[in-house]
Design an enzyme around this catalytic site. Structure first.
Site, PDB file in Angstrom:
ATOM      1  N   GLY A  13       0.817  -1.223   0.000  1.00 38.60           N
ATOM      2  CA  GLY A  13       0.000   0.000   0.000  1.00 38.60           C
ATOM      3  C   GLY A  13       0.839   1.256   0.000  1.00 38.60           C
ATOM      4  N   SER A  15       1.139   3.509  -2.636  1.00 35.70           N
ATOM      5  CA  SER A  15       0.797   4.515  -3.644  1.00 35.70           C
ATOM      6  C   SER A  15       0.502   5.872  -3.021  1.00 35.70           C
ATOM      7  CB  SER A  15      -0.402   4.046  -4.467  1.00 35.70           C
ATOM      8  OG  SER A  15      -1.416   3.546  -3.628  1.00 35.70           O
ATOM      9  N   ASN A  91       1.633  -2.323   5.521  1.00 41.91           N
ATOM     10  CA  ASN A  91       1.052  -0.989   5.726  1.00 41.91           C
ATOM     11  C   ASN A  91      -0.365  -0.854   5.173  1.00 41.91           C
ATOM     12  OD1 ASN A  91       1.188   2.163   5.884  1.00 41.91           O
ATOM     13  ND2 ASN A  91       0.812   1.691   3.717  1.00 41.91           N
ATOM     14  N   SER A 143      -2.280   0.911  14.930  1.00 39.87           N
ATOM     15  CA  SER A 143      -2.793   2.258  15.212  1.00 39.87           C
ATOM     16  C   SER A 143      -2.963   2.395  16.718  1.00 39.87           C
ATOM     17  CB  SER A 143      -4.146   2.438  14.527  1.00 39.87           C
ATOM     18  OG  SER A 143      -4.805   3.584  15.026  1.00 39.87           O
ATOM     19  N   TYR A 156     -12.244  -1.364  12.730  1.00 39.09           N
ATOM     20  CA  TYR A 156     -10.854  -0.906  12.533  1.00 39.09           C
ATOM     21  C   TYR A 156     -10.021  -1.193  13.792  1.00 39.09           C
ATOM     22  CZ  TYR A 156      -7.086   2.408  11.334  1.00 39.09           C
ATOM     23  OH  TYR A 156      -5.871   2.991  11.052  1.00 39.09           O
ATOM     24  N   ALA A 158     -10.559  -3.425  16.086  1.00 36.33           N
ATOM     25  CA  ALA A 158     -10.367  -4.877  16.229  1.00 36.33           C
ATOM     26  C   ALA A 158      -9.270  -5.358  15.288  1.00 36.33           C
ATOM     27  CB  ALA A 158     -11.682  -5.605  15.946  1.00 36.33           C
ATOM     28  N   LYS A 160      -6.750  -3.634  14.156  1.00 33.77           N
ATOM     29  CA  LYS A 160      -5.446  -3.107  14.581  1.00 33.77           C
ATOM     30  C   LYS A 160      -4.978  -3.761  15.882  1.00 33.77           C
ATOM     31  CE  LYS A 160      -4.741  -0.359  11.093  1.00 33.77           C
ATOM     32  NZ  LYS A 160      -3.673  -0.681  10.137  1.00 33.77           N
TER      33      LYS A 160
HETATM   34  P1  NAP Z   1      -4.224   5.983   2.816  1.00 34.73           P
HETATM   35  O1  NAP Z   1      -3.643   7.323   2.500  1.00 34.73           O
HETATM   36  O2  NAP Z   1      -5.687   5.773   2.673  1.00 34.73           O
HETATM   37  O3  NAP Z   1      -3.426   4.882   1.944  1.00 34.73           O
HETATM   38  C1  NAP Z   1      -3.773   3.527   2.052  1.00 34.73           C
HETATM   39  C2  NAP Z   1      -2.877   2.708   1.151  1.00 34.73           C
HETATM   40  O4  NAP Z   1      -3.260   1.328   1.291  1.00 34.73           O
HETATM   41  C3  NAP Z   1      -3.002   3.077  -0.321  1.00 34.73           C
HETATM   42  O5  NAP Z   1      -1.722   3.076  -0.906  1.00 34.73           O
HETATM   43  C4  NAP Z   1      -3.852   1.937  -0.892  1.00 34.73           C
HETATM   44  O6  NAP Z   1      -3.525   1.625  -2.228  1.00 34.73           O
HETATM   45  C5  NAP Z   1      -3.423   0.779  -0.014  1.00 34.73           C
HETATM   46  N1  NAP Z   1      -4.387  -0.336   0.010  1.00 34.73           N
HETATM   47  C6  NAP Z   1      -5.663  -0.313   0.442  1.00 34.73           C
HETATM   48  N2  NAP Z   1      -6.221  -1.540   0.308  1.00 34.73           N
HETATM   49  C7  NAP Z   1      -5.256  -2.342  -0.236  1.00 34.73           C
HETATM   50  C8  NAP Z   1      -5.187  -3.708  -0.609  1.00 34.73           C
HETATM   51  N3  NAP Z   1      -6.245  -4.517  -0.441  1.00 34.73           N
HETATM   52  N4  NAP Z   1      -4.043  -4.195  -1.122  1.00 34.73           N
HETATM   53  C9  NAP Z   1      -2.963  -3.398  -1.293  1.00 34.73           C
HETATM   54  N5  NAP Z   1      -2.959  -2.089  -0.949  1.00 34.73           N
HETATM   55  C10 NAP Z   1      -4.091  -1.572  -0.438  1.00 34.73           C
HETATM   56  O7  NAP Z   1      -3.875   5.552   4.316  1.00 34.73           O
HETATM   57  P2  NAP Z   1      -2.709   6.014   5.324  1.00 34.73           P
HETATM   58  O8  NAP Z   1      -3.252   7.067   6.192  1.00 34.73           O
HETATM   59  O9  NAP Z   1      -1.452   6.225   4.595  1.00 34.73           O
HETATM   60  O10 NAP Z   1      -2.594   4.684   6.216  1.00 34.73           O
HETATM   61  C11 NAP Z   1      -1.605   3.695   6.007  1.00 34.73           C
HETATM   62  C12 NAP Z   1      -1.646   2.724   7.174  1.00 34.73           C
HETATM   63  O11 NAP Z   1      -1.449   3.434   8.396  1.00 34.73           O
HETATM   64  C13 NAP Z   1      -2.978   1.986   7.324  1.00 34.73           C
HETATM   65  O12 NAP Z   1      -2.750   0.651   7.751  1.00 34.73           O
HETATM   66  C14 NAP Z   1      -3.679   2.767   8.400  1.00 34.73           C
HETATM   67  O13 NAP Z   1      -4.628   2.000   9.087  1.00 34.73           O
HETATM   68  C15 NAP Z   1      -2.505   3.150   9.284  1.00 34.73           C
HETATM   69  N6  NAP Z   1      -2.747   4.293  10.146  1.00 34.73           N
HETATM   70  C16 NAP Z   1      -3.005   5.524   9.629  1.00 34.73           C
HETATM   71  C17 NAP Z   1      -3.225   6.586  10.500  1.00 34.73           C
HETATM   72  C18 NAP Z   1      -3.505   7.987  10.016  1.00 34.73           C
HETATM   73  O14 NAP Z   1      -3.755   8.857  10.867  1.00 34.73           O
HETATM   74  N7  NAP Z   1      -3.448   8.272   8.745  1.00 34.73           N
HETATM   75  C19 NAP Z   1      -3.206   6.377  11.887  1.00 34.73           C
HETATM   76  C20 NAP Z   1      -2.950   5.113  12.369  1.00 34.73           C
HETATM   77  C21 NAP Z   1      -2.713   4.079  11.486  1.00 34.73           C
HETATM   78  P3  NAP Z   1      -4.466   2.046  -3.493  1.00 34.73           P
HETATM   79  O15 NAP Z   1      -4.844   3.472  -3.318  1.00 34.73           O
HETATM   80  O16 NAP Z   1      -3.546   1.824  -4.672  1.00 34.73           O
HETATM   81  O17 NAP Z   1      -5.621   1.123  -3.498  1.00 34.73           O
END
Ligand code: NAP
Length: 248
Positions: A13, A15, A91, A143, A156, A158, A160
């Site tokens: 993930g 991108s 990720n 998270s 979510y 659960a 994490k």
């Molecule tokens: P994001 O901007 O929504 O990006 C999510 C990424 O995951 C995208 O690159 C997407 O790829 C990819 N993805 C989704 N479903 C997928 C699948 N089935 N197979 C492969 N790739 C997939 O999210 P983010 O904020 O960067 O979060 C990244 C991680 O950090 C997640 O696990 C999230 O739960 C965790 N997190 C984030 C936060 C926060 O505040 N942002 C806080 C705690 C934890 P495509 O777009 O190409 O589909």
């Protein structure tokens, strides 16, 4: 000396958001980087060139982390293309929020499949080659919500919390093989995932954080690069919070 030079890392993930920042930071520190994307095809393809600009080998794969067979094939392809796999960063993740009363079975299943089952899929596939190499670092993005819970995010939270239990179990199972398994727990990080939240709620969150601001994807990436590197060679089974003190 760059801290992950000569290592091969796979980031799921990448991108957008945190995954993209992790891939870039790893490349900056000298790692060859394989990464995945699913729906953001153009962004995924563009990232390869950005990574290569650091003078490392890079390749993107369009692969669904929640699909068991696809994850196994992905790791086979990465090992064939790069020769080995030293670091796995799980990720990929999504949110499908709602109070339990309104949460559908589909919302529950999707989040558990993409966030939690994906970690099982990739880790199971990657550890085959790591066991042969007698070395590896697995980093799972959980998270703070997986530690504290959050109203409206039971699916979510659960998924994490499940990642944390999985991370610690793999640390116990594979420590003797010199394979480390750690989790990184971001707090409120400014990405597209949190961009969907209304601005009044965001301001309230920021005020409740001791450091009085949201985090940047690069700040999560820095913790990941440390765990990927040999600087953390005696650290396993841990959860590192990157949250500005949000949850103490
Ligand atoms: P994001 O901007 O929504 O990006 C999510 C990424 O995951 C995208 O690159 C997407 O790829 C990819 N993805 C989704 N479903 C997928 C699948 N089935 N197979 C492969 N790739 C997939 O999210 P983010 O904020 O960067 O979060 C990244 C991680 O950090 C997640 O696990 C999230 O739960 C965790 N997190 C984030 C936060 C926060 O505040 N942002 C806080 C705690 C934890 P495509 O777009 O190409 O589909």
């Amino acid at each position: 000396m760059k801290i992950v030079e000569n290592k091969v890392a796979l980031v799921t993930g990448a991108s957008r958001g945190i995954g993209r920042a992790i891939a870039l930071r790893l490349a900056q520190e000298g790692a060859d980087v394989a990464f995945t994307y699913l729906s953001s095809v153009e962004k995924g393809e563009a990232l390869t060139k950005e990574l290569e600009a650091f003078g490392v080998k890079a390749k993107g794969y369009r692969s669904d982390a929640s699909d068991f067979q696809a994850a196994d094939q992905l790791v086979t392809d990465v090992v064939a293309d790069f020769g080995k796999l030293d670091v796995l960063i799980n990720n990929a993740g999504v949110t499908k929020d709602g109070l339990l009363m309104r949460m559908s079975e589909e919302q529950w299943d999707t989040v558990i499949r993409i966030n939690l089952k994906s970690v099982f899929n990739l880790t199971k596939a990657a550890t085959k080659s790591m066991i042969r190499a007698k070395s590896g670092s697995i980093i799972n993005i959980t998270s703070v919500v997986g530690i504290s819970g959050n109203a409206g995010q039971s699916n979510y939270a659960a998924s994490k919390a499940g990642i944390i239990g999985f991370t610690k179990s793999i640390a116990l199972e594979l420590g003797s093989r010199n394979i480390r398994s750690n989790a990184v727990a971001p707090g409120f990080i400014e990405t597209e995932m949190t961009g969907a939240v209304e601005s009044k709620a965001v301001e309230e969150w920021k005020q409740s954080i001791p450091m009085k601001r949201g985090g940047q994807p690069e700040e999560v990436a820095d913790a990941c690069v440390f765990l990927a590197s040999d600087l953390s060679r005696y650290i396993t089974g841990q959860v590192i919070q990157v949250d500005g003190g949000m949850l103490t």
